[in-house]
Design an enzyme around this catalytic site. Structure first.
Site, PDB file in Angstrom:
ATOM      1  N   ASP A   1      30.403  36.150  39.690  1.00  0.00           N
ATOM      2  CA  ASP A   1      31.305  36.504  40.773  1.00  0.00           C
ATOM      3  C   ASP A   1      32.428  35.444  40.750  1.00  0.00           C
ATOM      4  O   ASP A   1      32.238  34.355  40.183  1.00  0.00           O
ATOM      5  CB  ASP A   1      30.539  36.471  42.098  1.00  0.00           C
ATOM      6  CG  ASP A   1      31.450  36.681  43.280  1.00  0.00           C
ATOM      7  OD1 ASP A   1      32.287  37.591  43.227  1.00  0.00           O
ATOM      8  OD2 ASP A   1      31.337  35.921  44.268  1.00  0.00           O
ATOM      9  N   LEU A   2      33.562  35.753  41.339  1.00  0.00           N
ATOM     10  CA  LEU A   2      34.676  34.792  41.295  1.00  0.00           C
ATOM     11  C   LEU A   2      34.795  33.990  42.601  1.00  0.00           C
ATOM     12  O   LEU A   2      34.556  32.770  42.624  1.00  0.00           O
ATOM     13  CB  LEU A   2      35.992  35.537  41.031  1.00  0.00           C
ATOM     14  CG  LEU A   2      37.265  34.695  41.052  1.00  0.00           C
ATOM     15  CD1 LEU A   2      37.283  33.703  39.891  1.00  0.00           C
ATOM     16  CD2 LEU A   2      38.499  35.584  40.989  1.00  0.00           C
ATOM     17  N   ASP A   3      35.133  34.719  43.683  1.00  0.00           N
ATOM     18  CA  ASP A   3      35.396  34.046  44.959  1.00  0.00           C
ATOM     19  C   ASP A   3      34.111  33.448  45.529  1.00  0.00           C
ATOM     20  O   ASP A   3      33.147  34.174  45.784  1.00  0.00           O
ATOM     21  CB  ASP A   3      35.984  35.056  45.957  1.00  0.00           C
ATOM     22  CG  ASP A   3      37.320  35.620  45.481  1.00  0.00           C
ATOM     23  OD1 ASP A   3      38.175  34.830  45.062  1.00  0.00           O
ATOM     24  OD2 ASP A   3      37.495  36.847  45.530  1.00  0.00           O
TER      25      ASP A   3
ATOM     26  N   ARG B   1      38.741  44.683  49.898  1.00  0.00           N
ATOM     27  CA  ARG B   1      39.885  44.445  50.801  1.00  0.00           C
ATOM     28  C   ARG B   1      39.951  45.505  51.907  1.00  0.00           C
ATOM     29  O   ARG B   1      40.115  45.184  53.083  1.00  0.00           O
ATOM     30  CB  ARG B   1      41.183  44.476  49.969  1.00  0.00           C
ATOM     31  CG  ARG B   1      42.374  43.932  50.720  1.00  0.00           C
ATOM     32  CD  ARG B   1      43.633  44.049  49.875  1.00  0.00           C
ATOM     33  NE  ARG B   1      43.497  43.459  48.547  1.00  0.00           N
ATOM     34  CZ  ARG B   1      44.376  43.628  47.568  1.00  0.00           C
ATOM     35  NH1 ARG B   1      45.461  44.335  47.770  1.00  0.00           N
ATOM     36  NH2 ARG B   1      44.177  43.068  46.383  1.00  0.00           N
TER      37      ARG B   1
ATOM     38  N   ASN C   1      42.754  40.739  42.731  1.00  0.00           N
ATOM     39  CA  ASN C   1      43.595  39.610  42.319  1.00  0.00           C
ATOM     40  C   ASN C   1      42.900  38.700  41.306  1.00  0.00           C
ATOM     41  O   ASN C   1      43.432  37.642  40.963  1.00  0.00           O
ATOM     42  CB  ASN C   1      43.982  38.778  43.548  1.00  0.00           C
ATOM     43  CG  ASN C   1      44.820  39.574  44.538  1.00  0.00           C
ATOM     44  OD1 ASN C   1      45.843  40.130  44.163  1.00  0.00           O
ATOM     45  ND2 ASN C   1      44.390  39.646  45.778  1.00  0.00           N
TER      46      ASN C   1
ATOM     47  N   SER D   1      33.897  40.769  39.749  1.00  0.00           N
ATOM     48  CA  SER D   1      34.444  40.419  41.066  1.00  0.00           C
ATOM     49  C   SER D   1      34.967  41.642  41.809  1.00  0.00           C
ATOM     50  O   SER D   1      35.450  42.585  41.194  1.00  0.00           O
ATOM     51  CB  SER D   1      35.596  39.423  40.861  1.00  0.00           C
ATOM     52  OG  SER D   1      36.343  39.279  42.046  1.00  0.00           O
ATOM     53  N   ALA D   2      34.900  41.583  43.142  1.00  0.00           N
ATOM     54  CA  ALA D   2      35.446  42.663  43.975  1.00  0.00           C
ATOM     55  C   ALA D   2      36.960  42.540  44.110  1.00  0.00           C
ATOM     56  O   ALA D   2      37.633  43.471  44.550  1.00  0.00           O
ATOM     57  CB  ALA D   2      34.811  42.598  45.364  1.00  0.00           C
ATOM     58  N   SER D   3      37.498  41.404  43.690  1.00  0.00           N
ATOM     59  CA  SER D   3      38.910  41.131  43.951  1.00  0.00           C
ATOM     60  C   SER D   3      39.844  41.821  42.966  1.00  0.00           C
ATOM     61  O   SER D   3      39.642  41.766  41.752  1.00  0.00           O
ATOM     62  CB  SER D   3      39.166  39.619  43.889  1.00  0.00           C
ATOM     63  OG  SER D   3      40.560  39.387  43.949  1.00  0.00           O
TER      64      SER D   3
ATOM     65  N   LYS E   1      30.746  46.409  45.864  1.00  0.00           N
ATOM     66  CA  LYS E   1      29.442  45.796  46.135  1.00  0.00           C
ATOM     67  C   LYS E   1      29.080  46.102  47.598  1.00  0.00           C
ATOM     68  O   LYS E   1      29.982  46.090  48.432  1.00  0.00           O
ATOM     69  CB  LYS E   1      29.520  44.268  45.963  1.00  0.00           C
ATOM     70  CG  LYS E   1      29.895  43.806  44.556  1.00  0.00           C
ATOM     71  CD  LYS E   1      30.116  42.295  44.558  1.00  0.00           C
ATOM     72  CE  LYS E   1      30.711  41.831  43.244  1.00  0.00           C
ATOM     73  NZ  LYS E   1      31.080  40.408  43.220  1.00  0.00           N
TER      74      LYS E   1
ATOM     75  N   THR F   1      38.198  30.763  47.449  1.00  0.00           N
ATOM     76  CA  THR F   1      39.378  31.454  47.970  1.00  0.00           C
ATOM     77  C   THR F   1      39.153  31.963  49.393  1.00  0.00           C
ATOM     78  O   THR F   1      40.091  32.459  50.022  1.00  0.00           O
ATOM     79  CB  THR F   1      39.727  32.662  47.074  1.00  0.00           C
ATOM     80  OG1 THR F   1      38.504  33.291  46.747  1.00  0.00           O
ATOM     81  CG2 THR F   1      40.447  32.242  45.821  1.00  0.00           C
TER      82      THR F   1
ATOM     83  N   LYS G   1      32.930  38.121  53.136  1.00  0.00           N
ATOM     84  CA  LYS G   1      32.656  37.606  51.790  1.00  0.00           C
ATOM     85  C   LYS G   1      32.027  38.683  50.907  1.00  0.00           C
ATOM     86  O   LYS G   1      31.058  39.322  51.308  1.00  0.00           O
ATOM     87  CB  LYS G   1      31.724  36.396  51.863  1.00  0.00           C
ATOM     88  CG  LYS G   1      32.454  35.145  52.294  1.00  0.00           C
ATOM     89  CD  LYS G   1      31.604  33.907  52.129  1.00  0.00           C
ATOM     90  CE  LYS G   1      32.405  32.684  52.516  1.00  0.00           C
ATOM     91  NZ  LYS G   1      31.573  31.484  52.582  1.00  0.00           N
ATOM     92  N   GLY G   2      32.604  38.866  49.734  1.00  0.00           N
ATOM     93  CA  GLY G   2      32.058  39.827  48.776  1.00  0.00           C
ATOM     94  C   GLY G   2      32.440  41.273  49.082  1.00  0.00           C
ATOM     95  O   GLY G   2      32.119  42.181  48.326  1.00  0.00           O
TER      96      GLY G   2
ATOM     97  N   GLU H   1      26.143  34.701  42.246  1.00  0.00           N
ATOM     98  CA  GLU H   1      26.793  35.319  43.410  1.00  0.00           C
ATOM     99  C   GLU H   1      26.673  34.441  44.645  1.00  0.00           C
ATOM    100  O   GLU H   1      25.665  33.759  44.820  1.00  0.00           O
ATOM    101  CB  GLU H   1      26.066  36.625  43.733  1.00  0.00           C
ATOM    102  CG  GLU H   1      26.811  37.886  43.441  1.00  0.00           C
ATOM    103  CD  GLU H   1      28.099  38.110  44.194  1.00  0.00           C
ATOM    104  OE1 GLU H   1      28.347  37.442  45.212  1.00  0.00           O
ATOM    105  OE2 GLU H   1      28.876  38.960  43.763  1.00  0.00           O
ATOM    106  N   ASP H   2      27.682  34.494  45.506  1.00  0.00           N
ATOM    107  CA  ASP H   2      27.600  33.739  46.769  1.00  0.00           C
ATOM    108  C   ASP H   2      27.477  34.651  47.986  1.00  0.00           C
ATOM    109  O   ASP H   2      27.357  34.160  49.105  1.00  0.00           O
ATOM    110  CB  ASP H   2      28.829  32.841  46.949  1.00  0.00           C
ATOM    111  CG  ASP H   2      30.055  33.650  47.304  1.00  0.00           C
ATOM    112  OD1 ASP H   2      30.293  34.678  46.637  1.00  0.00           O
ATOM    113  OD2 ASP H   2      30.763  33.278  48.249  1.00  0.00           O
TER     114      ASP H   2
END
Ligand code: BG6
Ligand code: MG
Length: 230
Positions: A19-21, A59, A128, A124-126, A155, A27, A55-56, A179-180
């Protein structure tokens, strides 16, 4: 075709999906500032605790959660307008990011995986995600990128990680996910992957393994996982 696939599985017993964020970069603080500005404009309070709920989460879903916190109802047209506006503000923060914002232990873990010959992709869900990875100088490190633009279901649906497994040319059971977010751990578990929670233990209680931070993930731990999967 079958021969190639079998050969790949033999050579790469395990692959990693990050995962990214909240795992590679923090972020959430920038999402918070941008969402808070929107809540301020709409006249209700949006706290850091509320931000945890986003989180996760995609948008679009984040906006719906935010509006339900403020008990605000908007037309679809207005929602689209606010989504664009929020992302513009968020991007102002992202454009100032650099490698100093990579979370502790992330770079070391990527180096460990490289040394062990284990491939990794982003899940990632982002939308960006590519820009963020470029900003912090990690874009070229990943064997593939699956982001919010590549999926039709967010997710906790496992789609993002299943596409990640395809990019790694591995079966889901051969993939481990860092994952966070609760939604991400759920997605990894549903995908039948090994889930590793990074962050608060209670929040991530459904993860197969847990670390407070990536600094705690050792090469030995990864080697044990390779054995376990074999
Ligand atoms: C996730 C974040 O990684 O991406 C969420 O944890 C965010 O908080 C989601 O809403 C979508 O991000 P973006 O960059 O497409 O708005
Ligand atoms: Mg996250």
């Amino acid at each position: 075709m079958l021969y190639n696939r079998t050969k790949n599985i033999m050579n790469n017993k395990i692959g990693v999906i990050f995962d990214l964020d909240g795992v590679i970069v923090d972020t959430a603080k920038y999402h918070f500032l941008a969402w808070k500005n929107l809540a301020d404009a709409l006249g209700f309070e949006f706290t850091k605790k509320h931000n945890e709920l986003l989180k996760g989460v995609s948008r679009v879903r984040s906006l719906d959660i935010l509006l339900s916190i403020g008990n605000v109802k908007l037309s679809e047209e207005k929602k689209q307008e606010f989504l664009v506006c929020k992302n513009k503000e968020y991007l102002e923060f992202i454009k100032k990011m650099n490698s100093s914002e990579i979370l502790p232990g992330a770079l070391e873990l990527l180096n460990t995986l490289d040394a062990l010959g284990i491939k990794y992709v982003l899940g990632s869900a982002s939308k960006n995600a590519p820009l963020i990875l470029k900003q912090v100088g990690l874009f070229n490190r990943f064997a593939g990128i699956v982001d919010g633009n590549s999926v039709s279901k967010a997710k906790p649906d496992p789609e993002v990680f299943l596409i990640g497994a395809e990019k790694l040319n591995l079966q889901p059971e051969q993939c481990i996910v860092f994952e966070d977010a609760i939604a991400g751990i759920e997605a990894a578990n549903t995908a039948n992957m090994i889930s590793i929670g990074v962050g608060d233990k209670e929040t991530l209680e459904k993860a197969d393994f847990h670390f407070e931070s990536l600094t705690e993930v050792t090469a030995n731990f990864i080697k044990e996982l390779v054995k376990r999967v074999s």
